[in-house]
Enzyme design. Structure first.
Site, PDB file in Angstrom:
ATOM      1  N   HIS A  33     -32.786  -3.215  15.656  1.00 37.08           N
ATOM      2  CA  HIS A  33     -34.188  -2.794  15.513  1.00 37.08           C
ATOM      3  C   HIS A  33     -35.103  -4.006  15.379  1.00 37.08           C
ATOM      4  O   HIS A  33     -36.182  -4.061  15.964  1.00 37.08           O
ATOM      5  CB  HIS A  33     -34.380  -1.923  14.259  1.00 37.08           C
ATOM      6  CG  HIS A  33     -33.779  -0.557  14.331  1.00 37.08           C
ATOM      7  ND1 HIS A  33     -33.986   0.298  15.393  1.00 37.08           N
ATOM      8  CD2 HIS A  33     -32.995   0.124  13.457  1.00 37.08           C
ATOM      9  CE1 HIS A  33     -33.354   1.445  15.157  1.00 37.08           C
ATOM     10  NE2 HIS A  33     -32.740   1.360  13.991  1.00 37.08           N
ATOM     11  N   HIS A  52     -26.709  -3.069  13.390  1.00 38.49           N
ATOM     12  CA  HIS A  52     -27.639  -2.015  13.838  1.00 38.49           C
ATOM     13  C   HIS A  52     -29.088  -2.350  13.465  1.00 38.49           C
ATOM     14  O   HIS A  52     -29.988  -2.292  14.309  1.00 38.49           O
ATOM     15  CB  HIS A  52     -27.192  -0.704  13.181  1.00 38.49           C
ATOM     16  CG  HIS A  52     -28.091   0.467  13.416  1.00 38.49           C
ATOM     17  ND1 HIS A  52     -27.777   1.493  14.279  1.00 38.49           N
ATOM     18  CD2 HIS A  52     -29.290   0.811  12.872  1.00 38.49           C
ATOM     19  CE1 HIS A  52     -28.740   2.403  14.269  1.00 38.49           C
ATOM     20  NE2 HIS A  52     -29.676   2.015  13.410  1.00 38.49           N
ATOM     21  N   GLU A  53     -29.292  -2.727  12.215  1.00 38.62           N
ATOM     22  CA  GLU A  53     -30.666  -3.004  11.771  1.00 38.62           C
ATOM     23  C   GLU A  53     -31.247  -4.225  12.493  1.00 38.62           C
ATOM     24  O   GLU A  53     -32.439  -4.264  12.806  1.00 38.62           O
ATOM     25  CB  GLU A  53     -30.728  -3.191  10.257  1.00 38.62           C
ATOM     26  CG  GLU A  53     -30.324  -1.962   9.451  1.00 38.62           C
ATOM     27  CD  GLU A  53     -31.113  -0.709   9.789  1.00 38.62           C
ATOM     28  OE1 GLU A  53     -32.246  -0.833  10.287  1.00 38.62           O
ATOM     29  OE2 GLU A  53     -30.580   0.391   9.564  1.00 38.62           O
TER      30      GLU A  53
HETATM   31 ZN   LIG Z   1     -31.618   2.774  12.983  1.00 36.29          ZN
END
Ligand SMILES: [Zn+2]
Length: 341
Positions: free
Chosen positions: A256, A252-253
């Site tokens: 980003h 997830h990170e």
């Molecule tokens: Zn996030």
């Protein structure tokens, strides 16, 4: 609170106001020294927690248990500790469009190979030690996730991103381990390796309510030495973080870090997360509420199983083709293969 770029100031004020509002509605958890507010509104059954030394909210409002959050980053920009406002998201989008214009015809070619440096911060009692085997497993999870191997049926997308472990550093420092947020700028400035294309992952105890955070590609030019991803050490595969120990906090990170917003960015309002094939979603998911539809006036059920949601690790299965495209654009524009601005 000092912010390093113009966008951050607004974010700081906004986050202070929003954090107390969240307390009232039973949201977010953070032990970060800076107010880390939730990225999205709370699921109804969401447990909340509030740091006692939060500068914006009175003490004594702490709920019983800490919530597990993946929160997008810090000082490097509006991703800092807060919900990214529609205006901030639009600003990032403008940066992307301008950069894409600059590099037209010079886009990077797939596969996109990302060198990875993992920085393990641990305490003198051994807390936070992450074995080489678990680091290898984390990189393996990234490769499988970005190749679409967790997907079910036809939803899988090979994003064509590949991750290669280049180095591991190990630092024993009780203060850094337990107060990563207080010292993160120093830590990253001292340890970070490589250029814009190098993914630096820091592992430490980020506090009971915070799973991870990341900078955005657009932030690199202004803050190159702060670029990277921080994840709680117990979220790596085999860790002790219940429901979040299969490595998808990393997945997830890194999303980003490659430019993606949450699937619930902007809620049901256009332009959402700026991606056409992720259905609109009013708020973050918690657990695995498959089949829910928080924007009934919009097409499609909520993207609960998307890696850019807040669902449990076991619930997350895929990125979409649109997300893959957007990550490739950010890679070309800000990280590799593009003439540098
Ligand atoms: Zn996030």
């Amino acid at each position: 609170m000092i912010r390093r770029n113009s966008r951050g100031g607004t974010a700081a004020l906004w986050s202070g106001l929003s954090l107390c509002a969240f307390t009232l509605t039973g949201l977010v958890a953070s032990t970060s020294p800076e107010p880390i507010s939730p990225e999205g509104s709370a699921p109804e059954n969401f447990s909340a927690s509030m740091t006692t030394n939060d500068p914006y909210c009175p003490p004594g409002t702490e709920p019983a248990s800490a919530a597990e959050r993946r929160v997008a980053d810090p000082d490097a920009g509006p991703a800092d500790n807060v919900v990214i406002t529609p205006e901030q998201a639009a600003e990032y989008e403008d940066d992307l469009q301008r950069a894409m214009e600059r590099i037209r015809g010079h886009e990077a070619a797939a596969p996109y190979t990302v060198p990875v440096v993992v920085h393990v911060i641990s305490a003198s009692d051994g807390s936070g030690e992450v074995s080489d085997g678990r680091i290898d497993d984390q990189v393996d999870v990234l490769n499988r996730a970005y190749q679409g191997e967790y997907a079910q049926g036809s939803e899988g997308t090979d994003t064509e991103f590949r991750f290669e472990l280049a180095d591991v550093t190990r630092t024993e420092n009780d203060t850094w381990f337990r107060e990563f947020g207080d010292h993160r700028d120093t830590i990253r400035a001292e340890l970070r390796q490589g250029g814009a294309e190098t993914l630096n992952i820091y592992t430490a105890d980020l506090g009971s309510g915070l799973l991870g955070f990341s900078t955005f590609p657009q932030d690199y030019a202004d803050n190159p030495e702060q670029d990277g991803v921080a994840i709680a050490h117990d979220t790596l595969p085999g860790g002790d973080r219940e429901n979040f120990n299969e490595g998808h906090t990393g997945t997830h990170e890194v999303g980003h870090w490659l430019g993606l917003f949450h699937t619930f960015q902007n809620g049901c309002e256009s332009p959402g997360d700026y991606i056409d094939d992720t259905p609109y979603e009013r708020e973050a998911a918690s657990g695995c509420p498959e089949g829910r539809d928080t924007c009934p006036e919009r097409q499609g059920e909520d993207p609960v199983t998307n890696f850019m949601n807040y669902s449990d690790d076991a619930c997350m299965t895929h990125f979409t083709q649109g997300q893959a495209q957007r990550m490739a654009e950010h890679w070309s524009a800000f990280r590799e293969g593009a003439p540098k601005a």
